[in-house]
Design an enzyme around this catalytic site. Structure first.
Site, PDB file in Angstrom:
ATOM      1  N   LYS A  60       7.427 -25.122   8.372  1.00  0.00           N
ATOM      2  CA  LYS A  60       6.890 -25.123   9.665  1.00  0.00           C
ATOM      3  C   LYS A  60       7.668 -25.412  10.912  1.00  0.00           C
ATOM      4  O   LYS A  60       8.990 -25.729  10.259  1.00  0.00           O
ATOM      5  CB  LYS A  60       5.891 -26.387   9.484  1.00  0.00           C
ATOM      6  CG  LYS A  60       4.869 -26.432  10.455  1.00  0.00           C
ATOM      7  CD  LYS A  60       3.503 -25.434  10.029  1.00  0.00           C
ATOM      8  CE  LYS A  60       2.455 -25.473  11.219  1.00  0.00           C
ATOM      9  NZ  LYS A  60       1.355 -24.567  10.785  1.00  0.00           N
ATOM     10  N   ASP A  98       0.384 -21.601  15.630  1.00  0.00           N
ATOM     11  CA  ASP A  98       0.025 -22.798  15.196  1.00  0.00           C
ATOM     12  C   ASP A  98      -0.607 -23.341  16.505  1.00  0.00           C
ATOM     13  O   ASP A  98      -0.645 -22.601  17.837  1.00  0.00           O
ATOM     14  CB  ASP A  98       0.882 -23.778  14.589  1.00  0.00           C
ATOM     15  CG  ASP A  98      -0.039 -24.945  13.857  1.00  0.00           C
ATOM     16  OD1 ASP A  98      -0.636 -24.709  12.975  1.00  0.00           O
ATOM     17  OD2 ASP A  98       0.064 -26.008  14.401  1.00  0.00           O
TER      18      ASP A  98
HETATM   19  P1  NDP Z   1      -5.029 -23.964  19.422  1.00  0.00           P
HETATM   20  O1  NDP Z   1      -3.806 -24.539  20.075  1.00  0.00           O
HETATM   21  O2  NDP Z   1      -5.593 -22.712  19.641  1.00  0.00           O
HETATM   22  O3  NDP Z   1      -6.122 -24.954  19.535  1.00  0.00           O
HETATM   23  C1  NDP Z   1      -6.196 -26.451  19.169  1.00  0.00           C
HETATM   24  C2  NDP Z   1      -7.413 -27.138  19.746  1.00  0.00           C
HETATM   25  O4  NDP Z   1      -7.310 -28.352  19.059  1.00  0.00           O
HETATM   26  C3  NDP Z   1      -7.610 -27.227  21.122  1.00  0.00           C
HETATM   27  O5  NDP Z   1      -8.972 -27.329  21.288  1.00  0.00           O
HETATM   28  C4  NDP Z   1      -6.711 -28.391  21.493  1.00  0.00           C
HETATM   29  O6  NDP Z   1      -7.291 -29.093  22.602  1.00  0.00           O
HETATM   30  C5  NDP Z   1      -7.345 -29.266  20.437  1.00  0.00           C
HETATM   31  N1  NDP Z   1      -6.496 -30.329  19.956  1.00  0.00           N
HETATM   32  C6  NDP Z   1      -5.023 -30.137  19.783  1.00  0.00           C
HETATM   33  N2  NDP Z   1      -4.430 -31.525  19.538  1.00  0.00           N
HETATM   34  C7  NDP Z   1      -5.354 -32.460  19.962  1.00  0.00           C
HETATM   35  C8  NDP Z   1      -5.287 -33.818  19.914  1.00  0.00           C
HETATM   36  N3  NDP Z   1      -3.941 -34.572  19.712  1.00  0.00           N
HETATM   37  N4  NDP Z   1      -6.482 -34.387  20.051  1.00  0.00           N
HETATM   38  C9  NDP Z   1      -7.638 -33.723  20.458  1.00  0.00           C
HETATM   39  N5  NDP Z   1      -7.617 -32.309  20.349  1.00  0.00           N
HETATM   40  C10 NDP Z   1      -6.497 -31.813  20.157  1.00  0.00           C
HETATM   41  O7  NDP Z   1      -4.468 -24.328  17.706  1.00  0.00           O
HETATM   42  P2  NDP Z   1      -5.228 -23.771  16.478  1.00  0.00           P
HETATM   43  O8  NDP Z   1      -6.636 -23.473  16.592  1.00  0.00           O
HETATM   44  O9  NDP Z   1      -4.489 -22.506  16.061  1.00  0.00           O
HETATM   45  O10 NDP Z   1      -5.038 -24.708  15.367  1.00  0.00           O
HETATM   46  C11 NDP Z   1      -6.109 -26.103  15.274  1.00  0.00           C
HETATM   47  C12 NDP Z   1      -5.638 -26.599  13.755  1.00  0.00           C
HETATM   48  O11 NDP Z   1      -5.636 -25.710  12.892  1.00  0.00           O
HETATM   49  C13 NDP Z   1      -4.197 -27.206  13.708  1.00  0.00           C
HETATM   50  O12 NDP Z   1      -4.227 -28.325  12.939  1.00  0.00           O
HETATM   51  C14 NDP Z   1      -3.616 -26.029  12.946  1.00  0.00           C
HETATM   52  O13 NDP Z   1      -2.318 -26.432  12.181  1.00  0.00           O
HETATM   53  C15 NDP Z   1      -4.496 -25.508  12.154  1.00  0.00           C
HETATM   54  N6  NDP Z   1      -4.306 -24.279  11.524  1.00  0.00           N
HETATM   55  C16 NDP Z   1      -4.117 -23.176  12.360  1.00  0.00           C
HETATM   56  C17 NDP Z   1      -4.041 -21.868  11.861  1.00  0.00           C
HETATM   57  C18 NDP Z   1      -3.824 -20.661  12.730  1.00  0.00           C
HETATM   58  O14 NDP Z   1      -3.708 -19.551  12.264  1.00  0.00           O
HETATM   59  N7  NDP Z   1      -3.608 -20.853  14.214  1.00  0.00           N
HETATM   60  C19 NDP Z   1      -3.865 -21.768  10.506  1.00  0.00           C
HETATM   61  C20 NDP Z   1      -4.284 -22.817   9.657  1.00  0.00           C
HETATM   62  C21 NDP Z   1      -4.451 -24.060  10.227  1.00  0.00           C
HETATM   63  P3  NDP Z   1      -6.466 -29.013  23.995  1.00  0.00           P
HETATM   64  O15 NDP Z   1      -6.316 -27.695  24.364  1.00  0.00           O
HETATM   65  O16 NDP Z   1      -7.029 -30.247  25.061  1.00  0.00           O
HETATM   66  O17 NDP Z   1      -4.971 -29.866  23.621  1.00  0.00           O
END
Ligand code: NDP
Length: 451
Positions: free
Chosen positions: A128, A168
């Site tokens: 990562k 991510d």
């Molecule tokens: P994105 O950046 O596309 O979206 C993240 C979302 O989570 C946004 O809505 C963001 O809101 C919110 N968010 C992030 N940090 C916080 C926080 N500290 N408090 C509240 N809301 C938060 O990321 P992904 O959708 O790609 O990833 C989401 C999760 O899924 C993560 O845990 C990631 O590790 C996991 N994941 C992702 C994969 C992928 O293929 N993308 C694969 C496997 C797991 P805001 O915009 O306001 O920050």
């Protein structure tokens, strides 16, 4: 060999060595707890120090990322790559751009990735990386200059057969494009296979964008189907509104379920009428094109209400909950509220979104619980399929990739279930995922000698 005493000693060692690495300790302890069952049956893995070797990354790279903002100001961020284990294949795992990124967060994510990648059955190691850079409010040019500066150092450590990063939080198709462009300039090689999550117009795989969210819902479908139940007509709470949340919502709709929430760091939208059709299209445009805040959804649609500063879990009753935002976003109070409101299944789209106390509470109250290292593995599995297509220099159709993704999620579900049952904890997907993921890596490590 007293397995419990042995595991207690490793836990103590981890807690003493890294007291400030809270997220890493949380992830390591969860796996180590499941290992009590394994070491009892395979004492040779204790003699060969597999666990002690696995909890120390192969290497951690930390570097400076200097870049210039639109006003000519000089900016500096921290960059990281944690290469945890390549026992099963090249290091593989996403890059996160978020102000909360630090070594503890990336070590937890890299550690989880080892087991997740193992569960997919593909030849992928675990890693990562990322930076404490905050893409929010930055122009495209600023994001490009940051990505170029980040790659100026990262390129030394990655390659199609060495380490293959992906997206991510904060890293999507736009950032992967800038990163690959700079990699190409620095190496003078068009090595498409060095990054996954590329645009479908130049080397990306169809369905990769959708894969984590789709895979999550395929996993839930398996959990329910073998119990003669289904997603259809069930209300589903989803947190987040990024990549994973968007396509989880999309797939819940395909299965006839009713996704009733989405959120971002400013609050939650509840739409009891369901986020679908025109409203789903609005969400995609809001988050992927205009990069706006989720409150705008409730301003646009009368069926929705915005709750500033709130998480979704206690805001409306639902049978299924899918945390898809970030780590530790569903705690004991949230778990209690979910159970009181009749929730019967929680599956993690995000990595480690549920606190250990909340997991114990949910499992103790008969809620089916799908841990992220199994239920969100569809993203990395499809990244594996992207790497295969890059090597073969061909592209599979949408239907072919989706079919493979569904097959992989079915296999992951079966591996978890079989391992949980074999080790005497049926229906415990946490133990199942940890044990099945571990056994494949442990065998490889043992076969490859003391390295
Ligand atoms: P994105 O950046 O596309 O979206 C993240 C979302 O989570 C946004 O809505 C963001 O809101 C919110 N968010 C992030 N940090 C916080 C926080 N500290 N408090 C509240 N809301 C938060 O990321 P992904 O959708 O790609 O990833 C989401 C999760 O899924 C993560 O845990 C990631 O590790 C996991 N994941 C992702 C994969 C992928 O293929 N993308 C694969 C496997 C797991 P805001 O915009 O306001 O920050």
């Amino acid at each position: 060999m007293d397995a419990n005493q042995y595991i207690d000693e490793i836990i103590q060692d981890v807690l003493t060595k890294y007291p400030w690495q809270k997220e890493f300790n949380q992830a390591a302890l969860e796996v180590l707890e499941s290992m009590r069952l394994v070491i009892e049956r395979y004492p040779k893995y204790a003699e060969h120090r597999i666990l002690e070797r696995l909890i120390v990354p192969d290497r951690v790279v930390v570097f400076r990322v200097p870049w210039q903002d639109d006003h000519g100001g000089y900016q500096v961020n921290r960059g990281f790559r944690v290469q945890f284990s390549n026992a099963l294949g090249p290091y593989k795992g996403g890059l996160r751009l978020h102000p909360t990124v630090n070594l503890s967060v990336l070590k937890f994510l890299g550690f989880e990735q080892i087991f997740k990648n193992s569960l997919t059955g593909l030849a992928l190691g675990g890693a990562k990386g990322g930076s404490d850079f905050d893409p929010k409010g930055k122009s495209d040019d600023e994001v490009m200059r940051f990505c170029q500066a980040f790659m100026n150092e990262l390129f030394h450590y990655i390659g199609p057969d060495t380490d293959v990063p992906a997206g991510d939080i904060g890293v999507g198709v736009r950032e992967i494009g800038y990163l690959l462009g700079q990699y190409k300039m620095l190496t003078r090689i068009y090595a498409g296979g060095v990054l996954t999550g590329k645009s479908i117009h130049w080397g990306g795989s169809l369905i990769r964008t959708e894969a984590t969210g789709y895979g999550l819902v395929y996993f839930v479908d398996e959990m329910l189907r073998i119990r003669d139940d289904e997603i259809r007509e069930k209300q589903v709470l989803v947190s987040g509104s990024g990549n994973v949340a968007q396509y989880a919502i999309d797939k819940v709709n395909h299965f006839g379920g009713i996704p009733i929430s989405c959120s971002d760091s400013s609050g939650t939208v509840i739409d009891l009428d369901g986020i679908r059709g025109e409203k789903f299209d609005f969400l995609l445009d809001l988050k992927n094109v205009r990069r706006g805040r989720i409150a705008e959804y409730a301003e646009r649609f009368r069926t929705a209400t915005f709750y500033p500063g709130k998480r979704p879990w206690g805001l409306a009753p639902a049978k299924i909950a899918l945390p898809c935002a970030t780590q530790n976003e569903l705690d004991l109070d949230d778990a209690t509220a979910l159970v009181e409101n009749g929730c019967m299944c929680v599956a993690e789209g995000a990595n480690m979104p549920t606190t250990p106390e909340a997991v114990a509470y949910l499992q103790g109250h008969g809620v089916l619980f799908g841990p992220g290292k199994a239920s969100n593995a569809g993203g990395v599995a499809t990244s594996g399929l992207e790497m295969s297509q890059n090597s073969l220099r061909l592209s599979w159709t949408r239907e072919e990739v989706d079919e493979k993704l569904r097959g992989i999620m079915r296999s992951i579900h079966k591996r978890c279930r079989d391992a949980a049952e074999e080790f005497g904890t049926p229906d415990n997907y946490v133990n199942g995922a940890n044990i099945a993921g571990f056994l494949r890596v442990a065998k490889a490590m043992d076969d490859q000698g003391l390295v």
